[in-house]
Design an enzyme around this catalytic site. Sequence first.
Site, PDB file in Angstrom:
ATOM      1  N   ALA A 100       1.704  -1.864  38.242  1.00 29.67           N
ATOM      2  CA  ALA A 100       1.910  -3.292  38.499  1.00 29.67           C
ATOM      3  C   ALA A 100       1.512  -3.623  39.925  1.00 29.67           C
ATOM      4  O   ALA A 100       1.610  -2.793  40.833  1.00 29.67           O
ATOM      5  CB  ALA A 100       3.372  -3.692  38.257  1.00 29.67           C
ATOM      6  N   VAL A 101       1.058  -4.863  40.083  1.00 32.80           N
ATOM      7  CA  VAL A 101       0.693  -5.396  41.398  1.00 32.80           C
ATOM      8  C   VAL A 101       1.430  -6.710  41.564  1.00 32.80           C
ATOM      9  O   VAL A 101       1.534  -7.513  40.618  1.00 32.80           O
ATOM     10  CB  VAL A 101      -0.847  -5.579  41.490  1.00 32.80           C
TER      11      VAL A 101
ATOM     12  N   GLU B  28      -0.044   3.168  26.678  1.00 22.67           N
ATOM     13  CA  GLU B  28       0.167   2.070  25.729  1.00 22.67           C
ATOM     14  C   GLU B  28       0.193   0.775  26.515  1.00 22.67           C
ATOM     15  O   GLU B  28       0.708   0.733  27.626  1.00 22.67           O
ATOM     16  CB  GLU B  28       1.501   2.197  24.993  1.00 22.67           C
TER      17      GLU B  28
ATOM     18  N   ASN C  82      -2.023  -8.206  26.448  1.00 25.87           N
ATOM     19  CA  ASN C  82      -2.211  -8.043  27.894  1.00 25.87           C
ATOM     20  C   ASN C  82      -3.696  -7.834  28.220  1.00 25.87           C
ATOM     21  O   ASN C  82      -4.154  -6.732  28.557  1.00 25.87           O
ATOM     22  CB  ASN C  82      -1.365  -6.864  28.401  1.00 25.87           C
TER      23      ASN C  82
ATOM     24  N   TYR D 146      -8.282  -1.372  32.285  1.00 26.59           N
ATOM     25  CA  TYR D 146      -8.387   0.019  31.832  1.00 26.59           C
ATOM     26  C   TYR D 146      -9.784   0.309  31.266  1.00 26.59           C
ATOM     27  O   TYR D 146     -10.341   1.381  31.488  1.00 26.59           O
ATOM     28  CB  TYR D 146      -7.307   0.320  30.773  1.00 26.59           C
TER      29      TYR D 146
HETATM   30  C1  LIG Z   1      -2.820  -5.699  35.204  1.00 23.85           C
HETATM   31  C2  LIG Z   1      -2.616  -5.716  36.729  1.00 23.85           C
HETATM   32  C3  LIG Z   1      -1.963  -4.388  37.133  1.00 23.85           C
HETATM   33  C4  LIG Z   1      -3.986  -5.838  37.410  1.00 23.85           C
HETATM   34  O1  LIG Z   1      -3.803  -5.723  38.818  1.00 23.85           O
HETATM   35  P1  LIG Z   1      -4.878  -6.296  39.878  1.00 23.85           P
HETATM   36  O2  LIG Z   1      -4.616  -5.639  41.180  1.00 23.85           O
HETATM   37  O3  LIG Z   1      -4.873  -7.759  39.825  1.00 23.85           O
HETATM   38  O4  LIG Z   1      -6.237  -5.746  39.245  1.00 23.85           O
HETATM   39  P2  LIG Z   1      -7.619  -5.566  40.040  1.00 23.85           P
HETATM   40  O5  LIG Z   1      -7.764  -6.650  41.045  1.00 23.85           O
HETATM   41  O6  LIG Z   1      -7.718  -4.167  40.512  1.00 23.85           O
HETATM   42  O7  LIG Z   1      -8.655  -5.828  38.865  1.00 23.85           O
HETATM   43  C5  LIG Z   1      -9.639  -4.870  38.481  1.00 23.85           C
HETATM   44  C6  LIG Z   1     -10.323  -5.374  37.231  1.00 23.85           C
HETATM   45  O8  LIG Z   1      -9.385  -5.506  36.151  1.00 23.85           O
HETATM   46  C7  LIG Z   1      -9.724  -6.642  35.348  1.00 23.85           C
HETATM   47  N1  LIG Z   1      -8.695  -7.675  35.479  1.00 23.85           N
HETATM   48  C8  LIG Z   1      -7.625  -7.663  36.333  1.00 23.85           C
HETATM   49  N2  LIG Z   1      -6.868  -8.779  36.143  1.00 23.85           N
HETATM   50  C9  LIG Z   1      -7.471  -9.495  35.158  1.00 23.85           C
HETATM   51  C10 LIG Z   1      -7.190 -10.738  34.527  1.00 23.85           C
HETATM   52  N3  LIG Z   1      -6.112 -11.463  34.882  1.00 23.85           N
HETATM   53  N4  LIG Z   1      -8.013 -11.163  33.545  1.00 23.85           N
HETATM   54  C11 LIG Z   1      -9.094 -10.451  33.174  1.00 23.85           C
HETATM   55  N5  LIG Z   1      -9.459  -9.255  33.767  1.00 23.85           N
HETATM   56  C12 LIG Z   1      -8.640  -8.786  34.731  1.00 23.85           C
HETATM   57  C13 LIG Z   1     -11.040  -7.165  35.904  1.00 23.85           C
HETATM   58  O9  LIG Z   1     -12.091  -6.439  35.261  1.00 23.85           O
HETATM   59  C14 LIG Z   1     -10.930  -6.755  37.358  1.00 23.85           C
HETATM   60  O10 LIG Z   1     -12.179  -6.663  38.010  1.00 23.85           O
HETATM   61  P3  LIG Z   1     -12.791  -7.998  38.698  1.00 23.85           P
HETATM   62  O11 LIG Z   1     -11.711  -8.602  39.537  1.00 23.85           O
HETATM   63  O12 LIG Z   1     -13.947  -7.451  39.477  1.00 23.85           O
HETATM   64  O13 LIG Z   1     -13.188  -8.888  37.551  1.00 23.85           O
HETATM   65  C15 LIG Z   1      -1.744  -6.916  37.180  1.00 23.85           C
HETATM   66  O14 LIG Z   1      -2.250  -8.097  36.590  1.00 23.85           O
HETATM   67  C16 LIG Z   1      -0.273  -6.785  36.847  1.00 23.85           C
HETATM   68  O15 LIG Z   1       0.501  -6.216  37.634  1.00 23.85           O
HETATM   69  N6  LIG Z   1       0.140  -7.312  35.667  1.00 23.85           N
HETATM   70  C17 LIG Z   1       1.547  -7.225  35.225  1.00 23.85           C
HETATM   71  C18 LIG Z   1       1.940  -5.802  34.896  1.00 23.85           C
HETATM   72  C19 LIG Z   1       1.034  -5.191  33.846  1.00 23.85           C
HETATM   73  O16 LIG Z   1       0.609  -5.849  32.909  1.00 23.85           O
HETATM   74  N7  LIG Z   1       0.757  -3.878  33.997  1.00 23.85           N
HETATM   75  C20 LIG Z   1      -0.128  -3.148  33.119  1.00 23.85           C
HETATM   76  C21 LIG Z   1       0.528  -2.709  31.887  1.00 23.85           C
HETATM   77  S1  LIG Z   1       1.667  -1.390  32.160  1.00 23.85           S
END
Ligand SMILES: CC(C)(COP(=O)(O)OP(=O)(O)OC[C@H]1O[C@@H](n2cnc3c(N)ncnc32)[C@H](O)[C@@H]1OP(=O)(O)O)[C@@H](O)C(=O)NCCC(=O)NCCS
Length: 155
Positions: A73-74, A107, A112, A119
């Site tokens: 998570a971020v 999973e 999502n 991934y």
């Molecule tokens: C999923 C999550 C971890 C992504 O974190 P993040 O730091 O924003 O991701 P990044 O900036 O590293 O993104 C890398 C790539 O992932 C994909 N991505 C990330 N967020 C996205 C979004 N909201 N919609 C579509 N693609 C997305 C894109 O391909 C992105 O590359 P790009 O920015 O060049 O297009 C974050 O949205 C989060 O914490 N969500 C809630 C918790 C969760 O769902 N965790 C995962 C399941 S356990």
Amino acid sequence: MEGIIIREMQHDDLPRVCVIERGSHTAPWSNKSFEYEIENKDAFLRVAVLDGKVAGYICIRTIPDLIDLLNLAVSPEFRRMGIAGMLLNDALHGLRHLKPDTDITLEVRESNTAAITLYEKYGFSIKGKRRNYYKTPDEDAIIMDLVLREYQNRV
Ligand SMILES: CC(C)(COP(=O)(O)OP(=O)(O)OC[C@H]1O[C@@H](n2cnc3c(N)ncnc32)[C@H](O)[C@@H]1OP(=O)(O)O)[C@@H](O)C(=O)NCCC(=O)NCCS
């Protein structure tokens, strides 16, 4: 990304980690769950720190023949800056050297899209589905995996 440090998660990080956790998941892990993983020798836990503040984290469990990505998570204010990608790359790179013949699996909620897209970008592919795997709300899980030996650095 400039200024991001990735290091092991420590007990002192947990107040901030739990704030991010509660803002990121509908069924968040408790403080105790993170404490358990910090003490677990089979766990791989890292935080991403920006300007001294924990911005995100990754939790992975390594068991003899399998590596399970349990949590990533971020914090909302730091999303779409590449932090999850950095955490994932750091983990996959490190684990590839440690256990090159092992698959890493995870999973993720079917809805999502952000996580599934992330991934896939880092080489995971969809292997199947677990019906009604999640509660609050009920939802199917998508199962994804990646062969560590085939992982190439993405950052
Ligand atoms: C999923 C999550 C971890 C992504 O974190 P993040 O730091 O924003 O991701 P990044 O900036 O590293 O993104 C890398 C790539 O992932 C994909 N991505 C990330 N967020 C996205 C979004 N909201 N919609 C579509 N693609 C997305 C894109 O391909 C992105 O590359 P790009 O920015 O060049 O297009 C974050 O949205 C989060 O914490 N969500 C809630 C918790 C969760 O769902 N965790 C995962 C399941 S356990």
